[in-house]
Design a protein around this motif. Sequence first.
Motif, short mmCIF file in Angstrom:
data_model
loop_
_atom_site.label_atom_id
_atom_site.label_comp_id
_atom_site.label_asym_id
_atom_site.label_seq_id
_atom_site.Cartn_x
_atom_site.Cartn_y
_atom_site.Cartn_z
N MET A 76 0.53 -0.84 -0.22
CA MET A 76 0.29 -0.16 -0.09
C MET A 76 0.61 1.27 0.03
N SER A 77 1.56 1.55 0.99
CA SER A 77 3.11 2.47 0.75
C SER A 77 3.67 2.97 -0.30
N ASP A 80 0.73 4.90 -1.72
CA ASP A 80 0.39 6.26 -1.40
C ASP A 80 1.71 6.75 -2.65
N THR A 105 -3.32 4.41 1.40
CA THR A 105 -3.95 4.15 2.93
C THR A 105 -4.93 5.57 2.65
N ARG A 106 -4.91 6.53 1.74
CA ARG A 106 -5.10 7.63 1.94
C ARG A 106 -6.44 7.25 0.81
N VAL A 319 3.40 0.16 4.97
CA VAL A 319 2.39 0.81 5.90
C VAL A 319 0.91 -1.07 5.90
N LYS A 320 0.40 -1.08 7.08
CA LYS A 320 -0.04 -2.56 7.55
C LYS A 320 -1.07 -2.05 6.21
N GLU A 321 -2.03 -3.58 7.07
CA GLU A 321 -3.03 -4.14 5.83
C GLU A 321 -3.91 -3.36 6.51
N PRO A 322 -4.76 -3.32 6.29
CA PRO A 322 -6.48 -2.56 6.28
C PRO A 322 -6.87 -4.02 7.46
#
Length: 380
Positions: A76-77, A80, A105-106, A319-322
């Motif tokens: 995910m990073s 981003d 993430t956003r 970045v952590k997973e949702p």
Amino acid sequence: MKYAEEFRDPKAAKALLARIQDVVTEIGATKDKPVHIMEVCGGHTHAIFRYGLDKLTPEGLEFIHGPGCPVCVLPMSRVDECVELAEQEGVIFCTFGDAMRVPGTRKSLMQAKADGCDIRMVYSPLDALELARRNPDRQVVFFGLGFETTTPSTALSIQQAAREGLENFSVFCNHIVVPPPIKALLDDPHMVLDGFVGPGHVSMVIGIHPYDFIAQDYGKPIVVAGFEPLDLLQSVLMVLEQIRDGRAEVENQYARIVPEHGNPVSLAAIEDVYEMRPSFEWRGLGEIDSSGLRIREKYAAYDAEAKFGIGYGAGARVVKEPEGCACGAVMTGRMKPVQCPQFGLGCTPEMPLGALMVSSEGACAAYYQYGGARAAEPAE
């Protein structure tokens, strides 16, 4: 359809299925103790479900879906950072369509486009190169994404930009290579794998010998396969016959397309433009040594990481997973898509929570599209 229907012949498929059943019986595999074969490539996963091969093969055989979808293994990073690049003034950000809806993430790139960013879907990095020619006052950034299959076209585009001196073209390089994650999976003590169906398109570029370590060091058979139903059934049979015979070899079922030593022109372009990163982050697998490519110093003028101070060149972010997203477990074969509590409920193709439901090669998208199984039950 000439040259396609030959590989979809029902009579030939029935004969192969009968032989597969015989070998599974000879091995002694059962529903409770199956042979586990991982198809590395996401294209193979979709073909298996599209043609119902998972339902036609015997109970003593279980397909494990591997990390062979470059969009799906994208952290995910990285998404981003793509959004951050697209949000910069004067930037035209170009990407393949599969990456547009992958959540960050956003926001996703699709959402960033809706917010006003100039993001273009392209079919080739050459399209991005043409945009740079037509817009000399704008910075055009191409999202270099994919396995060895797509690395040559990006490399050739960078070489062309260098020849033309196009200073407003650059690549955000997130190209990755297939063999290291296979090694990571084989080194995982929790993984139970008896053999592999190897990727066809990747092997068309690199050949079959980069997989020698699978047979030589781990004693597991691998058969490089095509994408038609008879290709896959024959490849599965070849893997099973190796297991039955106590062999571990690299075999090439897709010899009509895949040369033993790969494509020399593509390999030369890759060698000229890229070098290995010390490590690269894979969604679900974490950092894997020598698994990602970066642009060589000689082409630094076309490296978006260096030009914009972003990505691994600026210190990658983890970045952590949702919460509730099981993409990592599905990606590594520890979980079937329908075992994810969000499958078909909080995560659908229309409203994806993770990349595996977005990509055309994602395992979750395959289950959802072809009815691999019902959605997860809501929690009590």
